[in-house]
Write a protein that holds these residues in place. Structure first.
Motif, PDB file in Angstrom:
ATOM      1  N   GLN A 285      10.697  73.050 -57.381  1.00 54.04           N
ATOM      2  CA  GLN A 285      11.390  73.050 -58.673  1.00 54.04           C
ATOM      3  C   GLN A 285      12.688  72.244 -58.711  1.00 54.04           C
ATOM      4  OE1 GLN A 285      11.487  77.278 -58.924  1.00 54.04           O
ATOM      5  NE2 GLN A 285      13.668  77.359 -58.514  1.00 54.04           N
ATOM      6  N   ASN A 286      12.935  71.494 -57.639  1.00 54.57           N
ATOM      7  CA  ASN A 286      14.151  70.693 -57.656  1.00 54.57           C
ATOM      8  C   ASN A 286      13.840  69.214 -57.848  1.00 54.57           C
ATOM      9  OD1 ASN A 286      16.727  72.271 -57.075  1.00 54.57           O
ATOM     10  ND2 ASN A 286      15.261  73.148 -55.640  1.00 54.57           N
ATOM     11  N   ALA A 287      14.816  68.539 -58.411  1.00 51.53           N
ATOM     12  CA  ALA A 287      14.726  67.082 -58.545  1.00 51.53           C
ATOM     13  C   ALA A 287      16.116  66.551 -58.233  1.00 51.53           C
ATOM     14  CB  ALA A 287      14.340  66.725 -59.971  1.00 51.53           C
ATOM     15  N   ILE A 288      16.229  65.249 -57.969  1.00 50.91           N
ATOM     16  CA  ILE A 288      17.549  64.675 -57.765  1.00 50.91           C
ATOM     17  C   ILE A 288      17.983  63.967 -59.049  1.00 50.91           C
ATOM     18  CG2 ILE A 288      17.442  64.519 -55.246  1.00 50.91           C
ATOM     19  CD1 ILE A 288      16.512  61.655 -55.459  1.00 50.91           C
ATOM     20  N   SER A 289      19.243  63.532 -59.075  1.00 52.85           N
ATOM     21  CA  SER A 289      19.738  62.890 -60.308  1.00 52.85           C
ATOM     22  C   SER A 289      19.233  61.440 -60.372  1.00 52.85           C
ATOM     23  CB  SER A 289      21.267  62.899 -60.315  1.00 52.85           C
ATOM     24  OG  SER A 289      21.731  62.042 -59.298  1.00 52.85           O
ATOM     25  N   ALA A 290      19.325  60.841 -61.544  1.00 56.31           N
ATOM     26  CA  ALA A 290      18.852  59.460 -61.695  1.00 56.31           C
ATOM     27  C   ALA A 290      19.635  58.496 -60.784  1.00 56.31           C
ATOM     28  CB  ALA A 290      18.927  59.052 -63.164  1.00 56.31           C
ATOM     29  N   PRO A 291      20.976  58.600 -60.719  1.00 52.56           N
ATOM     30  CA  PRO A 291      21.689  57.680 -59.798  1.00 52.56           C
ATOM     31  C   PRO A 291      21.293  57.909 -58.337  1.00 52.56           C
ATOM     32  CG  PRO A 291      23.246  58.804 -61.266  1.00 52.56           C
ATOM     33  CD  PRO A 291      21.907  59.384 -61.546  1.00 52.56           C
ATOM     34  N   HIS A 292      21.068  59.173 -57.945  1.00 48.01           N
ATOM     35  CA  HIS A 292      20.645  59.455 -56.566  1.00 48.01           C
ATOM     36  C   HIS A 292      19.272  58.842 -56.284  1.00 48.01           C
ATOM     37  CE1 HIS A 292      23.441  63.197 -55.953  1.00 48.01           C
ATOM     38  NE2 HIS A 292      24.086  62.057 -55.915  1.00 48.01           N
ATOM     39  N   MET A 293      18.420  58.907 -57.296  1.00 47.34           N
ATOM     40  CA  MET A 293      17.066  58.367 -57.151  1.00 47.34           C
ATOM     41  C   MET A 293      17.134  56.863 -56.879  1.00 47.34           C
ATOM     42  SD  MET A 293      14.146  59.333 -59.846  1.00 47.34           S
ATOM     43  CE  MET A 293      14.042  61.059 -59.614  1.00 47.34           C
ATOM     44  N   MET A 294      18.048  56.210 -57.592  1.00 45.09           N
ATOM     45  CA  MET A 294      18.221  54.773 -57.445  1.00 45.09           C
ATOM     46  C   MET A 294      18.695  54.454 -56.012  1.00 45.09           C
ATOM     47  SD  MET A 294      17.638  52.404 -59.550  1.00 45.09           S
ATOM     48  CE  MET A 294      17.824  52.506 -61.300  1.00 45.09           C
ATOM     49  N   GLU A 295      19.693  55.210 -55.538  1.00 43.85           N
ATOM     50  CA  GLU A 295      20.225  54.963 -54.184  1.00 43.85           C
ATOM     51  C   GLU A 295      19.132  55.171 -53.148  1.00 43.85           C
ATOM     52  OE1 GLU A 295      23.572  53.919 -53.437  1.00 43.85           O
ATOM     53  OE2 GLU A 295      23.359  53.582 -55.580  1.00 43.85           O
ATOM     54  N   LEU A 296      18.345  56.236 -53.321  1.00 48.38           N
ATOM     55  CA  LEU A 296      17.279  56.553 -52.354  1.00 48.38           C
ATOM     56  C   LEU A 296      16.239  55.433 -52.334  1.00 48.38           C
ATOM     57  CD1 LEU A 296      15.807  58.396 -50.392  1.00 48.38           C
ATOM     58  CD2 LEU A 296      15.025  59.798 -52.300  1.00 48.38           C
ATOM     59  N   ALA A 297      15.869  54.960 -53.539  1.00 52.44           N
ATOM     60  CA  ALA A 297      14.848  53.904 -53.611  1.00 52.44           C
ATOM     61  C   ALA A 297      15.338  52.639 -52.909  1.00 52.44           C
ATOM     62  CB  ALA A 297      14.517  53.605 -55.076  1.00 52.44           C
ATOM     63  N   VAL A 298      16.600  52.272 -53.152  1.00 54.93           N
ATOM     64  CA  VAL A 298      17.130  51.049 -52.528  1.00 54.93           C
ATOM     65  C   VAL A 298      17.141  51.221 -51.006  1.00 54.93           C
ATOM     66  CG1 VAL A 298      19.155  49.558 -52.323  1.00 54.93           C
ATOM     67  CG2 VAL A 298      18.497  50.438 -54.558  1.00 54.93           C
ATOM     68  N   ALA A 299      17.551  52.392 -50.539  1.00 56.40           N
ATOM     69  CA  ALA A 299      17.594  52.643 -49.089  1.00 56.40           C
ATOM     70  C   ALA A 299      16.189  52.577 -48.497  1.00 56.40           C
ATOM     71  CB  ALA A 299      18.225  54.002 -48.818  1.00 56.40           C
ATOM     72  N   LEU A 300      15.222  53.144 -49.210  1.00 60.45           N
ATOM     73  CA  LEU A 300      13.840  53.132 -48.709  1.00 60.45           C
ATOM     74  C   LEU A 300      13.333  51.695 -48.580  1.00 60.45           C
ATOM     75  CD1 LEU A 300      12.229  56.076 -50.717  1.00 60.45           C
ATOM     76  CD2 LEU A 300      12.484  55.927 -48.228  1.00 60.45           C
ATOM     77  N   GLU A 301      13.618  50.906 -49.597  1.00 64.79           N
ATOM     78  CA  GLU A 301      13.125  49.529 -49.564  1.00 64.79           C
ATOM     79  C   GLU A 301      13.787  48.766 -48.415  1.00 64.79           C
ATOM     80  OE1 GLU A 301      13.054  47.613 -53.365  1.00 64.79           O
ATOM     81  OE2 GLU A 301      11.740  46.050 -52.602  1.00 64.79           O
ATOM     82  N   ALA A 302      15.105  48.986 -48.248  1.00 66.36           N
ATOM     83  CA  ALA A 302      15.836  48.279 -47.194  1.00 66.36           C
ATOM     84  C   ALA A 302      15.384  48.716 -45.800  1.00 66.36           C
ATOM     85  CB  ALA A 302      17.335  48.527 -47.353  1.00 66.36           C
ATOM     86  N   SER A 303      14.906  49.953 -45.690  1.00 63.23           N
ATOM     87  CA  SER A 303      14.540  50.485 -44.367  1.00 63.23           C
ATOM     88  C   SER A 303      13.295  49.808 -43.795  1.00 63.23           C
ATOM     89  CB  SER A 303      14.288  51.994 -44.452  1.00 63.23           C
ATOM     90  OG  SER A 303      13.036  52.241 -45.078  1.00 63.23           O
ATOM     91  N   GLY A 304      12.443  49.298 -44.669  1.00 65.55           N
ATOM     92  CA  GLY A 304      11.188  48.695 -44.223  1.00 65.55           C
ATOM     93  C   GLY A 304      10.198  49.732 -43.726  1.00 65.55           C
ATOM     94  N   LYS A 305      10.518  51.023 -43.902  1.00 68.39           N
ATOM     95  CA  LYS A 305       9.614  52.080 -43.408  1.00 68.39           C
ATOM     96  C   LYS A 305       8.557  52.431 -44.452  1.00 68.39           C
ATOM     97  CE  LYS A 305      12.092  52.839 -39.679  1.00 68.39           C
ATOM     98  NZ  LYS A 305      11.661  52.169 -38.465  1.00 68.39           N
TER      99      LYS A 305
END
Ligand SMILES: O=c1ccn([C@@H]2O[C@H](COP(=O)(O)OP(=O)(O)O[C@H]3O[C@H](CO)[C@@H](O)[C@H](O)[C@H]3O)[C@@H](O)[C@H]2O)c(=O)[nH]1
Length: 487
Positions: A285-305
């Protein structure tokens, strides 16, 4: 003479994070074959349960009427998953109105069985009032929580004492519990941070928590060896038996989920190397905020994982609305991840246990709900913690400071989260760093510890379950002896 099967009646609070472990426990008890297991809940939840229990399972489902009007809830609310977080306190208050119907339901069951009460009522942490009903009809009463000992102990102390209200400092300690070290104000759930003692949440919890002491004991979805310090403290405070019977897990495919999603994830995971995928989910039942989602997505893409991410509408939006990748994720992110086959975005709900049991999974970025933790560690998967609410902060604290299978990446729903920090933690855990290797090694040790706890006859969780059932049977025998004596 064929001995009658004793009835165990189970009653979870109307939230997926509560219903799922109750169902898992019901399935475990049903396997013992000596008991009839009945789950009670409101019509909508019973309907959902009907579609998630295995076809040939003998669990009985009983509906209890529920009227949420008068509690400022949307009409027809029966589960926390359909309302925003700020209305959960209203649902908690509304749940107390179930008391007369539950009493009638138990009374009817007793009549049906010619005056023979159920062996035991196992009810939710939020339904402490069930002790009175159980004892009125001569049944044993246990409370079951899907939480661990450490987390529930901190949570219990903090809600009953609200220590942050008395101190000027941002840090405080839990008396007699040095292992909880210093709790920082940022480790308080948002609803706890702002309480004043007369708000809906604290009024509810300050009534309900002391009621736990009227029960005959508490069952926790944890493992004694994993959670010793928290359990010790909790037993001291509660003064009642606390049985660690975990892991209580839903087996694969017994969760209510589309088979196609399960297949999609499995097929996708099958194409990935061992230990190469990060799984990301924030619970039921939890979600993160829109700005947090953006930061997470950028980090994921940069990680190459590689990653599987369960995405939902961010905080502030209806959690059940359609996910808008174009609004909440970097431009073209979903397509790039899809084309490169690096990332799979699963909308709303993923087959978590199946994913975690896949050999390609390397780590789990989680909000630290205890079910998720136990599911992850049962498969030897280390965690990256982003606690959001409830006792999740202390679950993550236990895993990071005491057990060494987790690193915290962020804290809460509105903290500052930077993409560089997320990236650093992902690399730390997933790459061949000293810390990463150590965490994976420890997670595998914990997996073995958990497996030992459920070994036939001698595992600590098996013994705890026996002790609990024996205590209930003993109570029943005593009650029967008393009846014979009085006659
Ligand atoms: O896409 C998803 C998301 C969740 N789950 C399942 O849902 C459950 C989620 O449970 P949990 O990880 O404990 O998170 P919450 O739903 O947030 O759990 C609530 O209940 C827990 C146990 O009491 C507490 O530890 C948490 O703080 C509280 O928020 C788990 O069994 C998951 O496998 C899925 O199968 N698929």
């Amino acid at each position: 003479m064929l001995r009658r099967k004793e009835n165990i009646v189970m009653f979870p609070f109307m939230a997926q994070g509560h219903i799922i472990p109750f169902l898992a426990l019901a399935l475990q008890l049903e396997q013992i074959k000596k008991y009839t297991v009945t789950i009670v809940n409101t019509p909508l939840n019973i309907n959902k349960l009907r579609s998630s229990i295995p076809i040939n399972c003998s669990i009985h489902l009983l509906e209890i009427p529920f009227d949420c009007s008068g509690y400022d809830l949307p009409p027809g609310t029966e589960n926390s998953d359909s309302i925003p977080n700020h209305l959960i306190a209203n649902l908690l208050h509304a749940s107390v109105s179930l008391k007369p119907s539950f009493r009638k339901l138990i009374s009817d069951l007793v009549k049906e069985q010619n005056g023979h009460p159920p062996l035991c009522l196992i009810t939710d942490i939020f339904f402490g009032w069930c002790s009175e009903i159980a004892h009125e009809f001569g049944a044993f009463h246990a409370i079951f929580s899907g939480s661990g000992g450490f987390g529930i102990a901190c949570h219990y102390y903090l809600w009953l004492n609200l220590p942050h209200q008395m101190k000027n400092s941002d840090e405080f300690t839990v008396p007699d519990f040095p292992e909880a070290s210093k709790i920082h104000v940022t480790q308080l759930a948002e609803n706890l941070r702002v309480v004043n003692g007369s708000d809906l949440y604290s009024v509810f919890l300050q009534n309900v928590l002391p009621e736990w002491m009227n029960s005959d004991g508490i069952l926790l979805n944890t493992v004694e060896e994993l959670d010793k310090v928290g359990l010790e403290y909790f037993r001291l405070k509660i003064g009642k038996p606390v049985w660690s019977i975990g892991p209580v897990l839903l087996s694969k495919r017994s969760q209510d989920q589309a088979a196609t999603t399960a297949e999609l994830c499995e097929n996708w995971l099958d194409t990935k190397p061992v230990n190469s995928v990060l799984y990301i989910s924030f619970g039921s039942q939890n979600a993160i905020s829109a700005p947090h989602m953006m930061e997470l997505a950028v980090a994921l893409e940069a990680s190459g994982k590689n990653f599987i991410w369960v995405v939902r509408a961010p905080i502030g939006f209806d959690i059940n609305m359609e996910f808008k990748a174009t609004e909440w994720l970097p431009e073209g992110f979903e397509e790039r991840m899809k084309d490169s086959k690096r990332g799979l975005l699963v909308h709303k709900w993923a087959p978590q246990v199946e994913i975690l049991s896949h050999k390609s999974i390397s780590a789990f970025l989680s909000h630290g709900g205890w079910n998720s933790i136990i599911e992850s560690l049962s498969h030897g998967v280390p965690l990256i913690g982003w606690p959001m609410a409830g006792e999740q902060f202390y679950n993550v604290m236990l895993l990071e400071e005491q057990i060494g299978v987790c690193v915290e990446v962020a804290r809460g729903k509105s903290c500052e989260v930077r993409r560089e920090d997320i990236l650093k933690k992902i690399m730390l855990v997933m790459d061949e760093t000293e810390k990463g290797k150590e965490m994976r090694k420890k997670a595998l040790e914990v997996r073995d510890m958990i497996m030992d706890a459920v070994k036939d006859f001698k595992g600590s969780s098996v013994k705890a379950m026996d002790e609990f059932l024996n205590a209930a049977l003993l109570r029943q025998e005593e009650a029967m002896r008393q009846v014979i004596h009085e006659e």
